[in-house]
Design an enzyme around this catalytic site. Structure first.
Site, mmCIF file in Angstrom:
data_model
loop_
_atom_site.group_PDB
_atom_site.id
_atom_site.type_symbol
_atom_site.label_atom_id
_atom_site.label_comp_id
_atom_site.label_asym_id
_atom_site.label_seq_id
_atom_site.Cartn_x
_atom_site.Cartn_y
_atom_site.Cartn_z
ATOM 1 N N SER A 18 5.175 -6.576 4.749
ATOM 2 C CA SER A 18 5.862 -5.899 3.790
ATOM 3 C C SER A 18 4.747 -5.226 3.005
ATOM 4 O O SER A 18 4.085 -4.491 3.761
ATOM 5 C CB SER A 18 6.531 -7.010 3.009
ATOM 6 N N HIS A 45 9.378 -4.741 5.807
ATOM 7 C CA HIS A 45 10.416 -4.028 4.737
ATOM 8 C C HIS A 45 9.890 -2.652 4.493
ATOM 9 O O HIS A 45 8.609 -2.244 4.476
ATOM 10 C CB HIS A 45 9.806 -4.910 3.400
ATOM 11 N N ASP A 138 9.637 -13.962 2.430
ATOM 12 C CA ASP A 138 10.289 -13.616 3.734
ATOM 13 C C ASP A 138 9.462 -13.610 5.324
ATOM 14 O O ASP A 138 8.183 -13.138 5.079
ATOM 15 C CB ASP A 138 10.878 -11.932 3.649
#
Length: 177
Positions: A18, A45, A138
């Site tokens: 991310s 992401h 995540d």
């Protein structure tokens, strides 16, 4: 990864990242040998409304072309795949992708945990999982799932991350290789 006999021991590489992971991805993709035998499946992401530019930027740096898979597309050796913006990407038994627009998970779509968990289920001990810099947790559970199924787990050194929340989440949940 040179010490591992990749094409005999492993079937796929899955990478999650991310915020702050772009440089790590570029470093990995630009250092691959031209005949890298495994599929590389990336779940990053990204901005859900920006459809162009990201794949092209990664392709410029990568030895192999980076593509966004279609739903039910077969996973092929030596290819590099990136989860499409605003779609969850799962790995299905039979070695193909599943894409969905189900609710956000971990405040994200695509959710790294979904990609890593399904890859761990399909590839079991034949999977290499890599988790890079990111601002939420995540990917932590996905890395635990890979480890629980005897796959090889790697996280970016937290001190080298722009944002170390993701690697630390994995390190708090399981023993990373």
């Amino acid at each position: 990864m040179g010490q591992y006999n990749l094409h005999n021991r492993y079937k796929a590489v899955v990478i999650g990242g991310s915020a702050g992971s772009f440089q790590g991805i570029v470093k990995i993709l630009s250092s691959l040998p031209a005949n890298f035998p495994l599929p590389i499946i990336m779940c990053l992401h990204r901005l859900k409304h920006v459809r162009n530019g990201f794949v092209e930027a990664l392709s410029i740096k990568s030895i192999a072309e980076v593509t966004e898979p279609y739903d039910k597309e077969n996973i092929k050796k030596g290819k590099v795949y990136l989860a499409p913006a605003n779609y969850h990407m799962s790995i299905e038994l039979g070695n193909y992708f599943g894409l969905s627009t189900e609710r956000m998970y971990n405040n994200s779509r695509p959710a790294i945990d979904i990609t890593l968990n399904t890859a761990a289920y399909v590839y079991r001990d034949k999977l290499i999982g890599i988790l890079l810099s990111g601002a939420n947790r995540d990917g932590g559970l996905g890395m635990k799932s890979i480890k629980d199924r005897k796959g090889l787990t790697i996280v970016q050194e937290p001190s080298e991350c722009m944002i170390d929340t993701m690697p630390k989440a994995a390190l708090n949940l399981t023993t990373i290789d």
